[in-house]
Enzyme design. Structure first.
Site, PDB file in Angstrom:
ATOM      1  N   ASP A  16       0.820  -1.203   0.000  1.00 54.83           N
ATOM      2  CA  ASP A  16       0.000   0.000   0.000  1.00 54.83           C
ATOM      3  C   ASP A  16       0.857   1.258   0.000  1.00 54.83           C
ATOM      4  OD1 ASP A  16      -2.437  -1.205  -0.092  1.00 54.83           O
ATOM      5  OD2 ASP A  16      -2.936  -0.938   2.011  1.00 54.83           O
ATOM      6  N   LYS A  38      -3.361   3.538  -2.314  1.00 51.28           N
ATOM      7  CA  LYS A  38      -4.451   4.481  -2.529  1.00 51.28           C
ATOM      8  C   LYS A  38      -4.170   5.727  -1.693  1.00 51.28           C
ATOM      9  CE  LYS A  38      -7.745   0.619  -2.816  1.00 51.28           C
ATOM     10  NZ  LYS A  38      -8.209   0.720  -4.194  1.00 51.28           N
ATOM     11  N   MET A 147      -8.419   9.288   7.893  1.00 49.09           N
ATOM     12  CA  MET A 147      -8.720   9.718   6.522  1.00 49.09           C
ATOM     13  C   MET A 147      -9.634  10.940   6.520  1.00 49.09           C
ATOM     14  SD  MET A 147      -9.268   5.840   5.029  1.00 49.09           S
ATOM     15  CE  MET A 147     -10.284   5.389   6.449  1.00 49.09           C
TER      16      MET A 147
END
Length: 228
Positions: A16, A38, A147
Protein backbone atom coordinates in the site's frame (compact mmCIF):
# COMPACT_ATOMS: atom_id res chain seq x y z
CA UNK A 1 9.14 -9.31 14.01
CA UNK A 2 6.85 -11.85 12.36
CA UNK A 3 5.99 -9.32 9.67
CA UNK A 4 9.70 -8.68 9.05
CA UNK A 5 10.37 -12.41 8.76
CA UNK A 6 7.55 -12.87 6.25
CA UNK A 7 8.72 -9.89 4.19
CA UNK A 8 12.20 -11.42 4.04
CA UNK A 9 10.76 -14.72 2.81
CA UNK A 10 8.30 -13.30 0.27
CA UNK A 11 8.54 -13.82 -3.46
CA UNK A 12 6.03 -11.03 -4.06
CA UNK A 13 5.12 -8.03 -1.89
CA UNK A 14 1.92 -6.25 -2.86
CA UNK A 15 2.08 -3.05 -0.85
CA UNK A 16 0.00 0.00 0.00
CA UNK A 17 0.83 3.69 0.35
CA UNK A 18 3.16 3.16 3.29
CA UNK A 19 4.52 6.62 4.05
CA UNK A 20 7.93 5.24 4.97
CA UNK A 21 9.47 2.72 2.59
CA UNK A 22 11.73 1.20 5.26
CA UNK A 23 9.73 -2.01 5.52
CA UNK A 24 10.46 -2.77 1.86
CA UNK A 25 14.17 -2.73 2.68
CA UNK A 26 13.73 -6.16 4.27
CA UNK A 27 12.64 -7.68 0.95
CA UNK A 28 14.92 -10.05 -0.93
CA UNK A 29 16.73 -8.45 -3.87
CA UNK A 30 14.88 -10.78 -6.26
CA UNK A 31 11.41 -10.21 -4.76
CA UNK A 32 8.76 -8.56 -6.92
CA UNK A 33 7.43 -5.33 -5.38
CA UNK A 34 3.96 -4.39 -6.62
CA UNK A 35 2.55 -0.99 -5.61
CA UNK A 36 -1.23 -0.84 -5.20
CA UNK A 37 -1.49 2.17 -2.88
CA UNK A 38 -4.45 4.48 -2.53
CA UNK A 39 -4.32 8.12 -1.53
CA UNK A 40 -7.31 10.46 -1.35
CA UNK A 41 -7.66 12.63 -4.44
CA UNK A 42 -5.46 10.46 -6.68
CA UNK A 43 -6.49 7.87 -9.23
CA UNK A 44 -5.57 4.43 -7.95
CA UNK A 45 -5.99 0.75 -8.65
CA UNK A 46 -9.45 -0.62 -7.91
CA UNK A 47 -10.00 -3.25 -5.26
CA UNK A 48 -11.12 -6.07 -7.61
CA UNK A 49 -7.80 -5.71 -9.45
CA UNK A 50 -5.89 -6.02 -6.17
CA UNK A 51 -7.90 -9.12 -5.27
CA UNK A 52 -7.10 -10.62 -8.67
CA UNK A 53 -3.37 -9.88 -8.26
CA UNK A 54 -3.29 -11.71 -4.94
CA UNK A 55 -5.10 -14.72 -6.35
CA UNK A 56 -2.90 -14.79 -9.45
CA UNK A 57 0.42 -14.76 -7.62
CA UNK A 58 -0.71 -17.24 -4.97
CA UNK A 59 -2.16 -19.59 -7.58
CA UNK A 60 1.19 -19.54 -9.38
CA UNK A 61 2.85 -20.84 -6.21
CA UNK A 62 4.54 -17.69 -4.99
CA UNK A 63 4.86 -16.65 -1.36
CA UNK A 64 2.95 -13.39 -1.22
CA UNK A 65 2.89 -10.67 1.42
CA UNK A 66 0.07 -8.14 1.21
CA UNK A 67 1.65 -5.24 3.07
CA UNK A 68 -0.64 -2.56 4.45
CA UNK A 69 0.06 0.63 6.34
CA UNK A 70 -1.02 0.51 9.98
CA UNK A 71 -3.13 -2.47 11.02
CA UNK A 72 -5.03 -4.48 8.39
CA UNK A 73 -8.03 -4.77 10.72
CA UNK A 74 -8.82 -1.03 10.62
CA UNK A 75 -10.50 0.48 7.54
CA UNK A 76 -8.69 -1.68 5.02
CA UNK A 77 -10.14 -3.83 2.27
CA UNK A 78 -9.08 -6.94 4.13
CA UNK A 79 -12.46 -8.66 3.92
CA UNK A 80 -12.54 -8.40 0.12
CA UNK A 81 -9.03 -9.81 -0.24
CA UNK A 82 -9.61 -12.68 2.19
CA UNK A 83 -12.87 -13.55 0.43
CA UNK A 84 -11.11 -13.68 -2.94
CA UNK A 85 -8.34 -15.92 -1.63
CA UNK A 86 -10.80 -18.21 0.14
CA UNK A 87 -13.00 -18.48 -2.95
CA UNK A 88 -9.92 -19.61 -4.90
CA UNK A 89 -9.13 -22.26 -2.28
CA UNK A 90 -5.89 -20.56 -1.23
CA UNK A 91 -4.36 -20.49 2.24
CA UNK A 92 -3.73 -17.20 4.04
CA UNK A 93 -2.94 -15.85 7.49
CA UNK A 94 -3.31 -12.44 9.13
CA UNK A 95 -0.50 -10.60 10.91
CA UNK A 96 -1.53 -7.67 13.15
CA UNK A 97 -0.05 -4.23 12.74
CA UNK A 98 -0.28 -0.97 14.70
CA UNK A 99 -3.13 1.32 13.69
CA UNK A 100 -2.32 4.98 13.13
CA UNK A 101 -5.31 5.71 15.37
CA UNK A 102 -3.18 4.41 18.25
CA UNK A 103 0.28 5.52 17.17
CA UNK A 104 -0.36 9.06 15.88
CA UNK A 105 -1.34 10.52 19.28
CA UNK A 106 1.85 9.08 20.80
CA UNK A 107 3.98 10.55 18.04
CA UNK A 108 2.22 13.85 18.76
CA UNK A 109 3.14 13.57 22.43
CA UNK A 110 -0.03 12.53 24.21
CA UNK A 111 -1.85 9.30 25.13
CA UNK A 112 -5.13 8.37 23.47
CA UNK A 113 -6.65 7.28 26.78
CA UNK A 114 -6.68 9.03 30.14
CA UNK A 115 -8.48 7.88 33.27
CA UNK A 116 -10.60 11.04 33.50
CA UNK A 117 -10.29 12.88 30.16
CA UNK A 118 -10.56 9.88 27.85
CA UNK A 119 -11.72 6.66 29.52
CA UNK A 120 -12.73 5.36 26.08
CA UNK A 121 -12.29 6.28 22.44
CA UNK A 122 -14.03 5.62 19.13
CA UNK A 123 -12.37 5.27 15.75
CA UNK A 124 -14.30 6.45 12.70
CA UNK A 125 -13.54 6.99 9.02
CA UNK A 126 -13.72 10.51 7.64
CA UNK A 127 -14.45 9.41 4.08
CA UNK A 128 -18.24 9.31 4.06
CA UNK A 129 -19.29 12.43 5.94
CA UNK A 130 -22.92 12.41 4.85
CA UNK A 131 -23.35 8.68 5.42
CA UNK A 132 -21.98 8.75 8.98
CA UNK A 133 -24.29 9.17 11.96
CA UNK A 134 -22.26 11.82 13.76
CA UNK A 135 -25.01 12.20 16.34
CA UNK A 136 -24.17 8.73 17.63
CA UNK A 137 -20.83 10.13 18.83
CA UNK A 138 -22.25 13.19 20.59
CA UNK A 139 -21.68 11.97 24.17
CA UNK A 140 -18.38 10.15 23.63
CA UNK A 141 -15.15 11.44 25.21
CA UNK A 142 -12.74 10.97 22.30
CA UNK A 143 -12.94 10.49 18.55
CA UNK A 144 -10.03 9.35 16.40
CA UNK A 145 -10.94 10.20 12.81
CA UNK A 146 -8.90 8.48 10.11
CA UNK A 147 -8.72 9.72 6.52
CA UNK A 148 -10.15 13.08 7.54
CA UNK A 149 -7.87 15.44 5.62
CA UNK A 150 -10.12 16.37 2.71
CA UNK A 151 -13.32 16.58 4.77
CA UNK A 152 -12.02 18.17 7.97
CA UNK A 153 -14.18 21.29 7.75
CA UNK A 154 -17.37 19.34 7.11
CA UNK A 155 -16.58 16.87 9.91
CA UNK A 156 -16.05 19.51 12.57
CA UNK A 157 -19.20 21.27 11.37
CA UNK A 158 -21.21 18.08 11.81
CA UNK A 159 -19.82 17.52 15.30
CA UNK A 160 -20.69 21.03 16.46
CA UNK A 161 -24.12 20.59 14.91
CA UNK A 162 -24.82 17.45 16.99
CA UNK A 163 -23.68 18.99 20.25
CA UNK A 164 -19.90 18.97 20.59
CA UNK A 165 -18.70 22.20 22.19
CA UNK A 166 -16.96 24.50 19.69
CA UNK A 167 -13.97 24.83 22.04
CA UNK A 168 -13.42 21.04 22.19
CA UNK A 169 -9.66 20.40 21.68
CA UNK A 170 -8.52 18.94 18.36
CA UNK A 171 -5.13 17.56 17.35
CA UNK A 172 -4.33 17.04 13.68
CA UNK A 173 -1.31 14.80 13.09
CA UNK A 174 0.00 14.68 9.53
CA UNK A 175 2.58 12.08 8.42
CA UNK A 176 2.75 10.64 11.92
CA UNK A 177 6.15 9.22 12.81
CA UNK A 178 7.86 10.43 9.64
CA UNK A 179 10.53 13.14 9.39
CA UNK A 180 7.97 15.50 7.87
CA UNK A 181 5.45 14.99 10.69
CA UNK A 182 3.51 18.08 11.66
CA UNK A 183 1.01 18.55 14.49
CA UNK A 184 -1.66 21.23 14.87
CA UNK A 185 -3.30 21.74 18.28
CA UNK A 186 -6.55 23.60 17.90
CA UNK A 187 -10.30 23.39 18.62
CA UNK A 188 -13.38 22.42 16.64
CA UNK A 189 -14.20 26.05 15.94
CA UNK A 190 -10.68 27.02 14.85
CA UNK A 191 -9.04 23.95 13.31
CA UNK A 192 -10.17 24.61 9.75
CA UNK A 193 -8.66 28.11 9.84
CA UNK A 194 -5.54 26.93 11.65
CA UNK A 195 -4.78 24.36 8.92
CA UNK A 196 -5.96 26.47 5.98
CA UNK A 197 -2.42 27.19 4.74
CA UNK A 198 -1.02 23.74 5.48
CA UNK A 199 -1.53 22.32 2.01
CA UNK A 200 -2.89 18.79 1.66
CA UNK A 201 -3.45 17.26 5.10
CA UNK A 202 -3.47 13.66 3.90
CA UNK A 203 -2.27 11.40 5.42
CA UNK A 204 -3.51 12.63 8.76
CA UNK A 205 -5.20 11.47 11.94
CA UNK A 206 -7.55 13.82 13.78
CA UNK A 207 -8.05 13.35 17.52
CA UNK A 208 -11.05 15.17 18.98
CA UNK A 209 -11.70 15.44 22.70
CA UNK A 210 -10.23 16.87 25.89
CA UNK A 211 -7.32 14.41 25.73
CA UNK A 212 -6.07 16.32 22.67
CA UNK A 213 -5.66 19.56 24.62
CA UNK A 214 -2.22 21.11 25.14
CA UNK A 215 -2.14 20.40 28.89
CA UNK A 216 -3.77 16.98 28.89
CA UNK A 217 -1.10 14.92 30.65
CA UNK A 218 -1.32 14.99 34.41
CA UNK A 219 -0.58 12.37 37.01
CA UNK A 220 -2.25 9.05 36.44
CA UNK A 221 -2.48 9.10 32.63
CA UNK A 222 -2.17 5.34 32.46
CA UNK A 223 -4.75 2.66 33.05
CA UNK A 224 -2.62 0.39 35.21
CA UNK A 225 -2.40 0.54 38.98
CA UNK A 226 1.14 1.91 38.76
CA UNK A 227 0.16 4.64 36.28
CA UNK A 228 2.51 3.25 33.62
Amino acid sequence: MKAVRLIKEADVIIYDELGSQEALGFARPDASLVYVGKRGGRESIKQPAIDALLVQHCTEGRRVVRLKGGCPSVFSRLSSEVAALSAAGLEWELVPGISSALSAPLFAGFPLTHKSLSPSFTVVSGHDVDGTDWGAFAQLPTLAVLMAGRNLGRIVGKLVEVGWAPDTPVAVVRSAGLPEQRVWRSSLQAVEADTANAGPLSPCIVIIGRVAGDANVDEGTGDGADGS
